[in-house]
Write an enzyme that holds these catalytic residues in place. Sequence first.
Site, PDB file in Angstrom:
ATOM      1  N   LYS A   1     -61.261 -42.679  67.852  1.00 36.73           N
ATOM      2  CA  LYS A   1     -61.969 -42.463  66.549  1.00 36.73           C
ATOM      3  C   LYS A   1     -60.758 -41.279  66.248  1.00 36.73           C
ATOM      4  O   LYS A   1     -60.815 -40.105  66.331  1.00 36.73           O
ATOM      5  CB  LYS A   1     -63.176 -42.256  66.991  1.00 36.73           C
ATOM      6  CG  LYS A   1     -63.916 -41.818  65.116  1.00 36.73           C
ATOM      7  CD  LYS A   1     -65.311 -41.692  65.306  1.00 36.73           C
ATOM      8  CE  LYS A   1     -65.522 -41.728  63.920  1.00 36.73           C
ATOM      9  NZ  LYS A   1     -67.320 -41.465  64.020  1.00 36.73           N
TER      10      LYS A   1
ATOM     11  N   ASN B   1     -60.686 -56.712  52.997  1.00 38.50           N
ATOM     12  CA  ASN B   1     -60.856 -56.858  51.920  1.00 38.50           C
ATOM     13  C   ASN B   1     -62.125 -57.409  51.825  1.00 38.50           C
ATOM     14  O   ASN B   1     -62.889 -58.430  52.308  1.00 38.50           O
ATOM     15  CB  ASN B   1     -59.519 -57.287  51.137  1.00 38.50           C
ATOM     16  CG  ASN B   1     -59.209 -59.003  51.912  1.00 38.50           C
ATOM     17  OD1 ASN B   1     -60.103 -59.904  51.931  1.00 38.50           O
ATOM     18  ND2 ASN B   1     -58.232 -59.249  52.601  1.00 38.50           N
TER      19      ASN B   1
ATOM     20  N   ASP C   1     -51.753 -57.607  53.554  1.00 43.33           N
ATOM     21  CA  ASP C   1     -50.112 -57.485  53.397  1.00 43.33           C
ATOM     22  C   ASP C   1     -50.259 -56.472  54.438  1.00 43.33           C
ATOM     23  O   ASP C   1     -48.331 -56.814  54.581  1.00 43.33           O
ATOM     24  CB  ASP C   1     -50.171 -57.246  52.382  1.00 43.33           C
ATOM     25  CG  ASP C   1     -50.095 -58.075  50.565  1.00 43.33           C
ATOM     26  OD1 ASP C   1     -49.660 -59.700  51.527  1.00 43.33           O
ATOM     27  OD2 ASP C   1     -50.571 -57.956  50.368  1.00 43.33           O
TER      28      ASP C   1
ATOM     29  N   LYS D   1     -44.971 -67.762  43.259  1.00 44.16           N
ATOM     30  CA  LYS D   1     -45.357 -67.596  44.729  1.00 44.16           C
ATOM     31  C   LYS D   1     -44.891 -68.757  45.160  1.00 44.16           C
ATOM     32  O   LYS D   1     -44.604 -68.897  46.134  1.00 44.16           O
ATOM     33  CB  LYS D   1     -46.479 -67.118  44.843  1.00 44.16           C
ATOM     34  CG  LYS D   1     -47.602 -67.289  46.115  1.00 44.16           C
ATOM     35  CD  LYS D   1     -48.984 -66.165  46.215  1.00 44.16           C
ATOM     36  CE  LYS D   1     -48.656 -65.094  45.120  1.00 44.16           C
ATOM     37  NZ  LYS D   1     -50.032 -63.961  45.135  1.00 44.16           N
TER      38      LYS D   1
HETATM   39  O1  C5P Z   1     -48.676 -62.690  48.675  1.00 46.83           O
HETATM   40  P1  C5P Z   1     -50.535 -63.293  48.421  1.00 46.83           P
HETATM   41  O2  C5P Z   1     -51.166 -62.615  49.583  1.00 46.83           O
HETATM   42  O3  C5P Z   1     -50.810 -63.162  47.205  1.00 46.83           O
HETATM   43  O4  C5P Z   1     -50.157 -64.647  49.173  1.00 46.83           O
HETATM   44  C1  C5P Z   1     -50.996 -65.462  49.069  1.00 46.83           C
HETATM   45  C2  C5P Z   1     -51.058 -67.018  49.663  1.00 46.83           C
HETATM   46  O5  C5P Z   1     -50.516 -66.144  51.059  1.00 46.83           O
HETATM   47  C3  C5P Z   1     -52.357 -67.159  50.484  1.00 46.83           C
HETATM   48  O6  C5P Z   1     -52.227 -68.843  50.328  1.00 46.83           O
HETATM   49  C4  C5P Z   1     -52.509 -66.340  51.800  1.00 46.83           C
HETATM   50  O7  C5P Z   1     -53.754 -67.492  52.077  1.00 46.83           O
HETATM   51  C5  C5P Z   1     -51.226 -66.633  51.962  1.00 46.83           C
HETATM   52  N1  C5P Z   1     -50.760 -65.236  52.963  1.00 46.83           N
HETATM   53  C6  C5P Z   1     -50.207 -65.686  54.713  1.00 46.83           C
HETATM   54  N2  C5P Z   1     -50.313 -64.708  55.202  1.00 46.83           N
HETATM   55  C7  C5P Z   1     -50.197 -63.495  54.685  1.00 46.83           C
HETATM   56  C8  C5P Z   1     -49.971 -63.221  52.984  1.00 46.83           C
HETATM   57  C9  C5P Z   1     -50.633 -63.974  52.249  1.00 46.83           C
HETATM   58  O8  C5P Z   1     -50.650 -66.760  54.687  1.00 46.83           O
HETATM   59  N3  C5P Z   1     -49.190 -61.956  55.517  1.00 46.83           N
END
Ligand code: C5P
Length: 479
Positions: free
Chosen positions: A363, A285, A353, A413
């Site tokens: 590859k 990202n 995610d 959240k």
């Molecule tokens: O669920 P989302 O990605 O929107 O949440 C954002 C927050 O969760 C951020 O603080 C990010 O660093 C943390 N996060 C995490 N591990 C993940 C996904 C998000 O620590 N796998």
Amino acid sequence: MSNFHTIFEAAIQQLGGREAVQKLLSVGASALSNYRQRAQIPAAKRAKLEEALAAKGWHLDLEGLQLTPLSQARQQRILLLITGGIAAYKALDLSRRLMDRGYQIRGVMTRSAMEFITPLSLSALTGEKVYSDLFSLTDEAEMGHIRLARDADLVLVAPATANFIAKMAHGLADDLASTICLATDCPVMIAPAMNPNMWAHPATRANLDILIKRGAGLIAPEDGDTACGEIGTGRLADPQVIISAIDARLARHSAGADSPLQGKHILITSGPTFEPIDPVRYVGNHSSGKQGHALAAACARKGAKVTLVTGPVHLADPDQVEVIKIQTAKQMYDACMAQLPVDCAICAAAVADWHVVNGGQQKIKKTAKGTPQLALAENPDILASLSQHENRPSLVIGFAAETENLAEYARAKRARKKCDWIVANQVGGTGEAGVFGQDSNHVTIIDGDGMQDWPRASKKEIADKLVQKIEAWFHDHKR
Ligand code: C5P
């Protein structure tokens, strides 16, 4: 907009060009381009550079990315609260001497101080408006009392009467000066002046003990003749003693020596994670890591032990920070868990995610069989895991990047992940409205008390402000 490159080039110009700087720092041409590329200069070389620039009348601030004439380098601001004792007249001389020392003075007087000196005389000396009235609409319109309290680098109460010390100790806020003492988050120093019996009274001693325990600095009164004709301790300290105490306190404060973060272990995640598809491709990202890295630098400046777990970014490692470089979310998770227990965790990383479960060891080639179908599986949620861990850090802070319904999603959240605060920002816009890769940010903080919308500011300023909020939290939760 300033960046490291332009400031560095400007500094080189001021010092007579590349060759002169190489000679000054005893390095070759490649070292200079190295510094520029990494946007970082080793501490010893940086000190030399700053010194040489100062000799030419320039102030180099590489954190704030500024090269300013020394004459314009920001003066430190002292908010001088004058309370009503006969020693109030000494505050006039004190304020002049503080200005000679290079401080900017803004005066606030209590009603009883005005029985001894006039606001006009103080304002003539300081060149600034003098404030006195909590309920003055003109004063509030010009400078709200909260801003007055927060705008200072240090609040000095001189002279401090026994009555005012008692009000401070008990949190009374019935006039502008006492309200400022409650509203300020900068260091407070108290220079008492009173009758020797009042100074020695157990009530005054107890009130001062309370204030000192809370972090106020005491500039003790001196022995000698007092205005009331008695001999003993109670004379306002000599101006030079007050000035030296202020110099020392501000130096300690900017070095983070009196921060409640001193020695605390803070874990910070930053940057994106890259989830491999095969050895050459990945899912990632746009996170630049600027906010997470700025937070790590700000915490380290306050004397915290900082561990920064970062995905791939094009940023220099912050000074005085332990940096663990990872690629994937799973590696970030493992690295974070291995750090526990810590005092505070700030999850600023944009963690992917999902990861790819059917990627290639080699590859992946285009074949006649058609487009490969990637299968994804969810990554561990580091923020939620830290928040619910048996070794949970005392304070856990998450970030939320939302493209819509910011407040609602961020609140949900916070509840779902069970963290303490969420720093939310709207992403997805372009230019100033966006966040990724930008040097500035516009955030809303959601904590147990509600929501605070902070004005757009540089990521460094946001980091400093968030660190102040963290300091206040640790101050209030001292064991
Ligand atoms: O669920 P989302 O990605 O929107 O949440 C954002 C927050 O969760 C951020 O603080 C990010 O660093 C943390 N996060 C995490 N591990 C993940 C996904 C998000 O620590 N796998």
